[in-house]
Design an enzyme around this catalytic site. Structure first.
Site, short mmCIF file in Angstrom:
data_model
loop_
_atom_site.label_atom_id
_atom_site.label_comp_id
_atom_site.label_asym_id
_atom_site.label_seq_id
_atom_site.Cartn_x
_atom_site.Cartn_y
_atom_site.Cartn_z
N ASP A 1 0.85 -1.18 0.00
CA ASP A 1 0.00 0.00 0.00
C ASP A 1 0.89 1.24 0.00
OD1 ASP A 1 -3.04 0.77 0.54
OD2 ASP A 1 -1.77 2.18 1.63
N ASN B 1 -2.67 13.14 -3.88
CA ASN B 1 -3.83 13.62 -4.64
C ASN B 1 -4.29 15.00 -4.17
OD1 ASN B 1 -4.14 11.49 -6.45
ND2 ASN B 1 -5.39 10.28 -5.03
N ASP C 1 -1.77 9.64 -10.30
CA ASP C 1 -1.69 8.57 -11.30
C ASP C 1 -0.24 8.30 -11.68
OD1 ASP C 1 -4.42 8.35 -11.28
OD2 ASP C 1 -4.73 9.40 -13.19
N GLU D 1 -4.66 2.43 -4.30
CA GLU D 1 -3.20 2.51 -4.23
C GLU D 1 -2.58 1.22 -3.68
OE1 GLU D 1 -4.79 4.50 -0.41
OE2 GLU D 1 -5.40 4.19 -2.50
#
Length: 263
Positions: free
Chosen positions: A136, A144, A153, A179
């Site tokens: 993770d 973000n 991304d 993620e």
């Protein structure tokens, strides 16, 4: 074009070829019978006292029959060539369709559907020593929020590429969702899988992504890892839950680490 359409196209090609083969076979059988009949008559040439015109008539008939069977086999050859071209085209379309079904569009790695299928296949083979690594990306929401989803991304793609570069000997990488990534390590024990996870963790620390809007280099990328080894009577769910518990333990202890601490 989906898999169902491809299957129907393949069935249509098979049916058409089958009919062409039957037609050519019937033509060949008919031609063989005519040859045998005419040669039988030729062998009795002296007995039957045939004149030249009758003999020439038999020869012309043989030539005509030869032309007919040549046309029939030429048509079959044409059909086979056409079918080969169509099959090559369908194979390419099937590969593209399979890629859409089994691969994650953003990162290019395998997706959750592929993970489920591969894991079930491993289970059917009694995967002694199989290990699962869950990964993770740390503080992904912050990327973000601070830099925007486009940079988020980019981070995911960079992480996926670095993890994929470390996969060897049948080890496969999957985007598990958001993620989070999963790594199946076949024929490997916990100690070896944990060493692989640790090498991946260190490799991710060296990843950097440039924010093109601000011209800023983002290099504080890290991830947490949970590693679990398949045990007798395990299921996909039970092994995943164990790896997931270890992953969140790594998060709780400060992130950017591999759990368990030792294998």
């Amino acid at each position: 074009l989906d898999v169902r359409d491809i299957r129907q196209s393949m069935e249509a090609i098979a049916t058409e070829l089958s009919q062409s083969l039957k037609d050519t076979s019937c033509d060949a059988d008919s031609f063989r019978a005519k040859i045998e009949r005419n040669f039988s008559r030729l062998s009795r040439l002296d007995q039957d006292a045939m004149d030249l015109e009758q003999v020439m008539g038999m020869v012309r008939a043989l030539v005509q029959d030869s032309d007919d069977i040549r046309s029939s086999t030429d048509y079959l050859s044409s059909q086979l060539s056409k079918a080969q071209q169509e099959i090559d085209s369908l194979r390419l379309q099937l590969q593209n369709t399979e890629k859409d079904i089994l691969f994650d569009a953003l990162t290019g790695c395998l997706n959750r559907r592929a993970f489920d299928a591969d894991f079930d296949s491993l289970l059917s083979q009694s995967p002694k020593g199989c290990c699962l690594i869950l990964v993770d990306v740390d503080h992904f929401k912050r990327f973000n929020d601070e830099y925007g989803h486009l940079l988020g991304d980019q981070v995911l793609k960079a992480v996926a590429k670095r993890l994929l570069d470390s996969c060897r000997d049948g080890t496969k990488l999957y985007r598990f969702g958001g993620e989070e990534f999963a790594i199946l390590v076949p024929t490997s024990q916990l100690r070896v899988a944990r060493q692989l996870a640790e090498a991946m963790r260190r490799a991710l620390e060296k990843v950097s992504v440039r924010d093109r809007r601000k011209g800023q280099l983002i290099s504080n990328i890290s991830a947490s890892f949970g590693v679990a080894e398949w045990q007798q009577m395990d299921t996909r769910q039970s092994l995943t839950e164990r790896a997931d518990t270890l992953l969140y333990e790594a998060k709780r202890l400060g992130r950017n680490r591999v759990m368990p601490i030792s294998g």
